[in-house]
Design a protein around this motif. Structure first.
Motif, PDB file in Angstrom:
ATOM      1  N   TYR A  84       0.844  -1.197   0.000  1.00 48.55           N
ATOM      2  CA  TYR A  84       0.000   0.000   0.000  1.00 48.55           C
ATOM      3  C   TYR A  84       0.878   1.245   0.000  1.00 48.55           C
ATOM      4  N   THR A  85       0.358   2.310  -0.602  1.00 45.37           N
ATOM      5  CA  THR A  85       1.061   3.584  -0.610  1.00 45.37           C
ATOM      6  C   THR A  85       0.046   4.716  -0.540  1.00 45.37           C
ATOM      7  N   CYS A  86       0.535   5.937  -0.481  1.00 48.36           N
ATOM      8  CA  CYS A  86      -0.324   7.123  -0.457  1.00 48.36           C
ATOM      9  C   CYS A  86      -0.539   7.613  -1.892  1.00 48.36           C
ATOM     10  N   ALA A  87      -1.702   8.202  -2.118  1.00 48.83           N
ATOM     11  CA  ALA A  87      -2.014   8.732  -3.445  1.00 48.83           C
ATOM     12  C   ALA A  87      -2.775  10.034  -3.314  1.00 48.83           C
ATOM     13  N   ASN A  88      -2.671  10.838  -4.354  1.00 52.58           N
ATOM     14  CA  ASN A  88      -3.452  12.073  -4.462  1.00 52.58           C
ATOM     15  C   ASN A  88      -4.143  12.044  -5.823  1.00 52.58           C
ATOM     16  N   ASP A  89      -5.441  11.830  -5.814  1.00 55.59           N
ATOM     17  CA  ASP A  89      -6.230  11.756  -7.047  1.00 55.59           C
ATOM     18  C   ASP A  89      -6.593  13.175  -7.475  1.00 55.59           C
ATOM     19  N   VAL A  90      -5.604  13.910  -7.966  1.00 55.19           N
ATOM     20  CA  VAL A  90      -5.791  15.319  -8.344  1.00 55.19           C
ATOM     21  C   VAL A  90      -6.825  15.400  -9.473  1.00 55.19           C
ATOM     22  N   THR A  91      -7.723  16.379  -9.372  1.00 55.78           N
ATOM     23  CA  THR A  91      -8.879  16.438 -10.268  1.00 55.78           C
ATOM     24  C   THR A  91      -9.170  17.871 -10.690  1.00 55.78           C
ATOM     25  N   ALA A  92      -9.306  18.081 -11.999  1.00 54.04           N
ATOM     26  CA  ALA A  92      -9.785  19.372 -12.506  1.00 54.04           C
ATOM     27  C   ALA A  92     -11.304  19.383 -12.365  1.00 54.04           C
ATOM     28  N   ARG A  93     -11.784  19.968 -11.282  1.00 51.52           N
ATOM     29  CA  ARG A  93     -13.191  19.830 -10.913  1.00 51.52           C
ATOM     30  C   ARG A  93     -14.125  20.461 -11.935  1.00 51.52           C
ATOM     31  N   ASP A  94     -13.722  21.584 -12.512  1.00 47.87           N
ATOM     32  CA  ASP A  94     -14.579  22.217 -13.512  1.00 47.87           C
ATOM     33  C   ASP A  94     -14.686  21.358 -14.769  1.00 47.87           C
ATOM     34  N   GLN A  95     -13.609  20.707 -15.155  1.00 48.83           N
ATOM     35  CA  GLN A  95     -13.657  19.830 -16.318  1.00 48.83           C
ATOM     36  C   GLN A  95     -14.475  18.573 -16.038  1.00 48.83           C
ATOM     37  N   GLN A  96     -14.411  18.077 -14.802  1.00 48.77           N
ATOM     38  CA  GLN A  96     -15.218  16.920 -14.424  1.00 48.77           C
ATOM     39  C   GLN A  96     -16.705  17.243 -14.580  1.00 48.77           C
ATOM     40  N   ALA A  97     -17.102  18.423 -14.129  1.00 43.99           N
ATOM     41  CA  ALA A  97     -18.510  18.818 -14.226  1.00 43.99           C
ATOM     42  C   ALA A  97     -18.911  19.076 -15.675  1.00 43.99           C
ATOM     43  N   ALA A  98     -18.022  19.679 -16.448  1.00 44.15           N
ATOM     44  CA  ALA A  98     -18.361  20.042 -17.819  1.00 44.15           C
ATOM     45  C   ALA A  98     -18.435  18.844 -18.748  1.00 44.15           C
ATOM     46  N   ASP A  99     -17.567  17.848 -18.523  1.00 43.51           N
ATOM     47  CA  ASP A  99     -17.463  16.743 -19.476  1.00 43.51           C
ATOM     48  C   ASP A  99     -18.498  15.650 -19.233  1.00 43.51           C
ATOM     49  N   GLY A 100     -18.946  15.477 -18.000  1.00 48.17           N
ATOM     50  CA  GLY A 100     -19.888  14.409 -17.710  1.00 48.17           C
ATOM     51  C   GLY A 100     -19.230  13.063 -17.484  1.00 48.17           C
ATOM     52  N   GLN A 101     -18.022  12.888 -17.921  1.00 53.05           N
ATOM     53  CA  GLN A 101     -17.181  11.742 -17.550  1.00 53.05           C
ATOM     54  C   GLN A 101     -15.812  12.287 -17.192  1.00 53.05           C
ATOM     55  N   TRP A 102     -14.949  11.469 -16.628  1.00 59.77           N
ATOM     56  CA  TRP A 102     -13.857  12.011 -15.838  1.00 59.77           C
ATOM     57  C   TRP A 102     -12.470  11.869 -16.453  1.00 59.77           C
ATOM     58  N   THR A 103     -12.372  11.419 -17.677  1.00 58.96           N
ATOM     59  CA  THR A 103     -11.055  11.111 -18.233  1.00 58.96           C
ATOM     60  C   THR A 103     -10.149  12.337 -18.281  1.00 58.96           C
ATOM     61  N   ARG A 104     -10.623  13.411 -18.853  1.00 57.74           N
ATOM     62  CA  ARG A 104      -9.796  14.615 -18.971  1.00 57.74           C
ATOM     63  C   ARG A 104      -9.504  15.208 -17.601  1.00 57.74           C
ATOM     64  N   ALA A 105     -10.529  15.298 -16.752  1.00 59.45           N
ATOM     65  CA  ALA A 105     -10.380  15.936 -15.446  1.00 59.45           C
ATOM     66  C   ALA A 105      -9.396  15.214 -14.542  1.00 59.45           C
ATOM     67  N   LYS A 106      -9.322  13.899 -14.682  1.00 62.76           N
ATOM     68  CA  LYS A 106      -8.463  13.088 -13.812  1.00 62.76           C
ATOM     69  C   LYS A 106      -7.135  12.715 -14.459  1.00 62.76           C
ATOM     70  N   GLY A 107      -7.000  12.991 -15.778  1.00 60.33           N
ATOM     71  CA  GLY A 107      -5.904  12.398 -16.518  1.00 60.33           C
ATOM     72  C   GLY A 107      -4.735  13.279 -16.870  1.00 60.33           C
ATOM     73  N   HIS A 108      -4.741  14.538 -16.444  1.00 62.64           N
ATOM     74  CA  HIS A 108      -3.619  15.426 -16.780  1.00 62.64           C
ATOM     75  C   HIS A 108      -2.298  14.874 -16.231  1.00 62.64           C
ATOM     76  N   ASP A 109      -1.220  15.177 -16.914  1.00 64.91           N
ATOM     77  CA  ASP A 109       0.115  14.848 -16.400  1.00 64.91           C
ATOM     78  C   ASP A 109       0.248  15.385 -14.973  1.00 64.91           C
ATOM     79  N   THR A 110       0.863  14.589 -14.116  1.00 64.66           N
ATOM     80  CA  THR A 110       1.156  14.892 -12.693  1.00 64.66           C
ATOM     81  C   THR A 110      -0.075  14.792 -11.802  1.00 64.66           C
ATOM     82  N   PHE A 111      -1.227  14.334 -12.310  1.00 67.54           N
ATOM     83  CA  PHE A 111      -2.457  14.305 -11.511  1.00 67.54           C
ATOM     84  C   PHE A 111      -2.609  13.021 -10.696  1.00 67.54           C
ATOM     85  N   CYS A 112      -1.530  12.222 -10.592  1.00 67.30           N
ATOM     86  CA  CYS A 112      -1.593  11.034  -9.727  1.00 67.30           C
ATOM     87  C   CYS A 112      -0.283  10.841  -8.967  1.00 67.30           C
ATOM     88  N   PRO A 113       0.038  11.752  -8.043  1.00 67.78           N
ATOM     89  CA  PRO A 113       1.211  11.521  -7.197  1.00 67.78           C
ATOM     90  C   PRO A 113       1.047  10.246  -6.363  1.00 67.78           C
TER      91      PRO A 113
END
Length: 259
Positions: free
Chosen positions: A140-169
């Protein structure tokens, strides 16, 4: 056992973190070939302060579950927990390591932190029962599920909002000897507490998630499963530092910058 991926300025490798981090005596004992099978100590040893910790794995995929704490469901405007786990993927290119900057994209006006417990898969598996989930987990390790919240709301699905480079430390290392059923989870921004919860409050625990995810797709050694975030998520700004701490594992800290 704490397994880290690190570099001393040469090729990245894996090692076992020994000693106390708090008093500065920790060392990394290099191993070969890798932690996903039998390995041995190479004899090379480095002071932890003299190496750079990297993301503990380079996964083929990061498989995630949303809305897995009741307080976060309410925080996001929901009333009831989803009837089934809500799965989504983050690309391998979103993975970052300890100390790596979270880079805010110019096309988002709100990027949030989401501290989470991450599961690291140790062997190829498919259709794992909850009772056998522990057999396929490396640790097990620690994670930060970094999310572009406005893109999550605008897109209706989460690929872009969750998928940017560096968005999963991920990090700082993998703890292999841990019961994940009731761990304290804490996220801070510039030292101020923003999230505080326990993994016993997961709506679906680690064994159920491993079973559900492995029923959908084959899991490979090094794949990472994110288990969801509790209430308290909030925006990040350039210049801040965000830290995710899991009891029994350690702290993952990342600065925030703008692209």
């Amino acid at each position: 056992m704490r397994i880290a991926r690190f570099t001393d300025g040469s090729e990245p490798g894996f090692g076992v973190v020994e000693g106390s981090v708090e008093d500065g005596t920790a060392v990394v004992a290099a191993i070969a070939p890798h932690p996903f099978g039998p390995f041995s100590l190479t004899g090379a040893r480095f002071a932890l302060d003299d190496v750079r910790l990297l993301a503990p794995v380079l996964p083929s995929k990061v498989l995630c579950v949303g809305k897995n704490y009741a307080d976060h469901v309410r925080e996001m405007g929901g009333e009831a927990a989803p009837a089934r786990p809500v799965l989504f993927l983050k690309p391998s290119t979103s993975v970052a390591g300890p100390g790596d900057p979270i880079v805010l994209p110019p096309d988002s006006e709100r990027v949030d932190f989401e501290g989470e417990l991450a599961v690291v898969i140790g062997r190829l598996c498919r259709d794992v029962s909850p009772e056998r989930a522990a057999e396929v987990i490396l640790g097990y390790t620690c994670a930060n599920d970094v999310t572009a919240r406005d893109q999550q709301a605008a897109d209706g699905q989460w690929t872009r909002a969750k998928g940017h480079d560096t968005f999963c430390p991920l990090g700082p290392w993998i703890e292999t000897e841990l019961d994940p059923s009731d761990l304290a989870l804490r996220t801070t921004v510039d030292g101020e507490a923003r999230q505080s919860s326990r993994t016993k409050l997961l709506l679906r625990g680690v064994p159920e998630l491993v079973a559900y995810m492995s029923a959908a797709m084959t899991l490979l050694p090094g794949d990472v499963l994110l288990t969801g975030t509790p209430a308290g998520v909030g925006p990040l700004r350039p210049g801040q530092r965000v830290a995710v701490t899991l009891e029994g594992i350690g702290t993952l800290t990342n600065p925030v910058t703008a692209r």
